[in-house]
Design a protein around this motif. Structure first.
Motif, PDB file in Angstrom:
ATOM      1  N   LEU A 270       0.477  12.475  -5.955  1.00 42.93           N
ATOM      2  CA  LEU A 270      -0.590  13.456  -5.697  1.00 42.93           C
ATOM      3  C   LEU A 270      -1.153  13.325  -4.284  1.00 42.93           C
ATOM      4  O   LEU A 270      -1.879  14.201  -3.826  1.00 42.93           O
ATOM      5  CB  LEU A 270      -1.712  13.286  -6.722  1.00 42.93           C
ATOM      6  CG  LEU A 270      -1.367  13.561  -8.178  1.00 42.93           C
ATOM      7  CD1 LEU A 270      -2.587  13.308  -9.071  1.00 42.93           C
ATOM      8  CD2 LEU A 270      -0.862  14.980  -8.370  1.00 42.93           C
ATOM      9  N   GLY A 271      -0.846  12.194  -3.642  1.00 49.21           N
ATOM     10  CA  GLY A 271      -1.327  11.975  -2.273  1.00 49.21           C
ATOM     11  C   GLY A 271      -2.461  10.973  -2.160  1.00 49.21           C
ATOM     12  O   GLY A 271      -2.972  10.738  -1.063  1.00 49.21           O
ATOM     13  N   ARG A 272      -2.874  10.356  -3.284  1.00 53.43           N
ATOM     14  CA  ARG A 272      -3.954   9.378  -3.239  1.00 53.43           C
ATOM     15  C   ARG A 272      -3.468   8.044  -2.680  1.00 53.43           C
ATOM     16  O   ARG A 272      -2.379   7.591  -3.016  1.00 53.43           O
ATOM     17  CB  ARG A 272      -4.545   9.166  -4.635  1.00 53.43           C
ATOM     18  CG  ARG A 272      -5.243  10.381  -5.209  1.00 53.43           C
ATOM     19  CD  ARG A 272      -5.705  10.132  -6.625  1.00 53.43           C
ATOM     20  NE  ARG A 272      -4.577   9.872  -7.517  1.00 53.43           N
ATOM     21  CZ  ARG A 272      -4.706   9.528  -8.802  1.00 53.43           C
ATOM     22  NH1 ARG A 272      -5.903   9.380  -9.324  1.00 53.43           N
ATOM     23  NH2 ARG A 272      -3.632   9.319  -9.555  1.00 53.43           N
ATOM     24  N   PHE A 273      -4.301   7.411  -1.873  1.00 54.34           N
ATOM     25  CA  PHE A 273      -3.974   6.113  -1.280  1.00 54.34           C
ATOM     26  C   PHE A 273      -4.330   4.987  -2.257  1.00 54.34           C
ATOM     27  O   PHE A 273      -5.412   4.980  -2.847  1.00 54.34           O
ATOM     28  CB  PHE A 273      -4.744   5.905   0.022  1.00 54.34           C
ATOM     29  CG  PHE A 273      -4.519   4.541   0.632  1.00 54.34           C
ATOM     30  CD1 PHE A 273      -3.444   4.320   1.467  1.00 54.34           C
ATOM     31  CD2 PHE A 273      -5.380   3.490   0.344  1.00 54.34           C
ATOM     32  CE1 PHE A 273      -3.220   3.053   2.018  1.00 54.34           C
ATOM     33  CE2 PHE A 273      -5.161   2.229   0.879  1.00 54.34           C
ATOM     34  CZ  PHE A 273      -4.084   2.019   1.721  1.00 54.34           C
ATOM     35  N   TYR A 274      -3.427   4.016  -2.397  1.00 53.50           N
ATOM     36  CA  TYR A 274      -3.664   2.852  -3.252  1.00 53.50           C
ATOM     37  C   TYR A 274      -3.224   1.567  -2.565  1.00 53.50           C
ATOM     38  O   TYR A 274      -2.207   1.536  -1.876  1.00 53.50           O
ATOM     39  CB  TYR A 274      -2.887   2.973  -4.574  1.00 53.50           C
ATOM     40  CG  TYR A 274      -3.494   3.922  -5.557  1.00 53.50           C
ATOM     41  CD1 TYR A 274      -4.595   3.553  -6.324  1.00 53.50           C
ATOM     42  CD2 TYR A 274      -2.963   5.195  -5.729  1.00 53.50           C
ATOM     43  CE1 TYR A 274      -5.153   4.426  -7.240  1.00 53.50           C
ATOM     44  CE2 TYR A 274      -3.522   6.084  -6.639  1.00 53.50           C
ATOM     45  CZ  TYR A 274      -4.616   5.683  -7.399  1.00 53.50           C
ATOM     46  OH  TYR A 274      -5.174   6.558  -8.300  1.00 53.50           O
ATOM     47  N   SER A 275      -4.003   0.511  -2.816  1.00 51.78           N
ATOM     48  CA  SER A 275      -3.593  -0.848  -2.467  1.00 51.78           C
ATOM     49  C   SER A 275      -3.256  -1.573  -3.764  1.00 51.78           C
ATOM     50  O   SER A 275      -3.960  -1.424  -4.768  1.00 51.78           O
ATOM     51  CB  SER A 275      -4.723  -1.586  -1.756  1.00 51.78           C
ATOM     52  OG  SER A 275      -4.949  -1.038  -0.477  1.00 51.78           O
ATOM     53  N   TYR A 276      -2.182  -2.341  -3.737  1.00 49.79           N
ATOM     54  CA  TYR A 276      -1.707  -3.054  -4.922  1.00 49.79           C
ATOM     55  C   TYR A 276      -1.824  -4.557  -4.695  1.00 49.79           C
ATOM     56  O   TYR A 276      -1.605  -5.050  -3.579  1.00 49.79           O
ATOM     57  CB  TYR A 276      -0.263  -2.672  -5.231  1.00 49.79           C
ATOM     58  CG  TYR A 276      -0.110  -1.227  -5.651  1.00 49.79           C
ATOM     59  CD1 TYR A 276      -0.069  -0.878  -6.998  1.00 49.79           C
ATOM     60  CD2 TYR A 276      -0.014  -0.221  -4.705  1.00 49.79           C
ATOM     61  CE1 TYR A 276       0.071   0.449  -7.391  1.00 49.79           C
ATOM     62  CE2 TYR A 276       0.118   1.112  -5.079  1.00 49.79           C
ATOM     63  CZ  TYR A 276       0.161   1.436  -6.429  1.00 49.79           C
ATOM     64  OH  TYR A 276       0.284   2.754  -6.801  1.00 49.79           O
TER      65      TYR A 276
ATOM     66  N   GLU B 119       0.855  -1.184   0.000  1.00 55.49           N
ATOM     67  CA  GLU B 119       0.000   0.000   0.000  1.00 55.49           C
ATOM     68  C   GLU B 119       0.892   1.235   0.000  1.00 55.49           C
ATOM     69  O   GLU B 119       1.929   1.245   0.647  1.00 55.49           O
ATOM     70  CB  GLU B 119      -0.881   0.033   1.263  1.00 55.49           C
ATOM     71  CG  GLU B 119      -1.768  -1.177   1.450  1.00 55.49           C
ATOM     72  CD  GLU B 119      -2.484  -1.176   2.796  1.00 55.49           C
ATOM     73  OE1 GLU B 119      -3.552  -1.776   2.891  1.00 55.49           O
ATOM     74  OE2 GLU B 119      -1.948  -0.574   3.757  1.00 55.49           O
ATOM     75  N   ARG B 120       0.469   2.256  -0.707  1.00 60.25           N
ATOM     76  CA  ARG B 120       1.224   3.516  -0.683  1.00 60.25           C
ATOM     77  C   ARG B 120       0.416   4.628  -1.344  1.00 60.25           C
ATOM     78  O   ARG B 120      -0.584   4.368  -2.004  1.00 60.25           O
ATOM     79  CB  ARG B 120       2.566   3.354  -1.411  1.00 60.25           C
ATOM     80  CG  ARG B 120       2.498   2.975  -2.870  1.00 60.25           C
ATOM     81  CD  ARG B 120       3.895   2.755  -3.443  1.00 60.25           C
ATOM     82  NE  ARG B 120       3.863   2.338  -4.837  1.00 60.25           N
ATOM     83  CZ  ARG B 120       3.725   1.085  -5.241  1.00 60.25           C
ATOM     84  NH1 ARG B 120       3.599   0.117  -4.343  1.00 60.25           N
ATOM     85  NH2 ARG B 120       3.717   0.777  -6.528  1.00 60.25           N
ATOM     86  N   ARG B 121       0.890   5.844  -1.155  1.00 61.05           N
ATOM     87  CA  ARG B 121       0.269   7.000  -1.797  1.00 61.05           C
ATOM     88  C   ARG B 121       1.051   7.358  -3.059  1.00 61.05           C
ATOM     89  O   ARG B 121       2.266   7.198  -3.104  1.00 61.05           O
ATOM     90  CB  ARG B 121       0.228   8.188  -0.844  1.00 61.05           C
ATOM     91  CG  ARG B 121      -0.685   7.947   0.351  1.00 61.05           C
ATOM     92  CD  ARG B 121      -0.889   9.194   1.205  1.00 61.05           C
ATOM     93  NE  ARG B 121      -1.710   8.858   2.362  1.00 61.05           N
ATOM     94  CZ  ARG B 121      -3.054   8.821   2.357  1.00 61.05           C
ATOM     95  NH1 ARG B 121      -3.699   9.158   1.254  1.00 61.05           N
ATOM     96  NH2 ARG B 121      -3.719   8.488   3.427  1.00 61.05           N
ATOM     97  N   ASP B 122       0.322   7.847  -4.069  1.00 59.42           N
ATOM     98  CA  ASP B 122       1.012   8.317  -5.267  1.00 59.42           C
ATOM     99  C   ASP B 122       1.518   9.739  -5.031  1.00 59.42           C
ATOM    100  O   ASP B 122       1.334  10.308  -3.952  1.00 59.42           O
ATOM    101  CB  ASP B 122       0.113   8.215  -6.499  1.00 59.42           C
ATOM    102  CG  ASP B 122      -1.077   9.183  -6.493  1.00 59.42           C
ATOM    103  OD1 ASP B 122      -1.181  10.026  -5.572  1.00 59.42           O
ATOM    104  OD2 ASP B 122      -1.905   9.101  -7.414  1.00 59.42           O
TER     105      ASP B 122
END
Length: 199
Positions: A149-155, A144-147
């Motif tokens: 721009l600051g958006r949260f993502y799960s991979y 998991e991390r933020r891009d």
């Protein structure tokens, strides 16, 4: 509300840029496959509807979309496009049972923390009618991390998702994958899962 506020803030801030990005995209092949899997007049939950482009296609093709999004600015744009009232709610606020014929979740569930993903799938399972169809797409990768721009993502990796779907009583009927450049400008791999609710 399970929605990540920082992610919502980014979408609200960059709504114009997002609209421009979406307007440049070609016809969505996954949406075409999805629409062939469900009956006309079917009720479709557009989960994370964004600016409403998928709901517009669903309307044009004889379906009954129910668009929702947690971003206020997305809701405003979608309402103007669709001339129907989307709901501003988070994924965990879906409380219908045996109601939808299908659910379209294109690049939306990837904003959920991995430890909440199974819980949301359970809610979607309950919201779907028997043999209802669920489509969702995720970014490929680990953790998991933020891009930028600051958006949260799960991979996720494919095998990881398949195990989660099996535990949630969804059967994968079709699968797609590709590479896209998103709002942050990065080229990333993605996976799309077409699933059916099973007993």
């Amino acid at each position: 509300m399970i929605a990540d506020q920082k992610t919502l803030d980014v979408y609200d801030k960059y709504i114009s840029d997002y609209q421009k990005l979406i307007s440049k995209e070609l016809k969505d092949a996954n949406l075409d496959i999805f629409m062939k899997m469900i009956e006309r007049d079917g009720k479709v939950l557009d989960l994370g509807c964004g600016t409403g482009t998928a709901s517009r296609e669903l309307l044009k093709n004889g379906f009954a979309p129910f668009p929702i999004d947690a971003s206020l600015e997305m809701i405003k744009v979608a309402e103007a496009l669709l001339e129907i009232k989307p709901r501003q709610i988070s994924f965990d606020e879906i409380d219908e049972h045996d109601f939808y014929d299908a659910i379209w979740a294109n690049f939306s569930l990837l904003h959920i923390k991995k430890n909440k993903f199974s819980d949301i799938l359970k809610q979607l399972f309950l919201a779907l009618k028997e043999e209802g169809i669920l489509f969702f797409s995720l970014k490929r990768g680990v953790g998991e991390r933020r891009d930028k721009l600051g958006r949260f993502y799960s991979y996720y990796e494919k095998s990881e998702v398949e195990k989660i779907l099996e535990n949630a009583n969804f059967q994968t009927k079709n699968y797609s994958e590709g590479v896209s450049i998103g709002l942050a400008g990065d080229k990333e791999s993605w996976m799309g899962f077409f699933c059916e609710k099973i007993k």
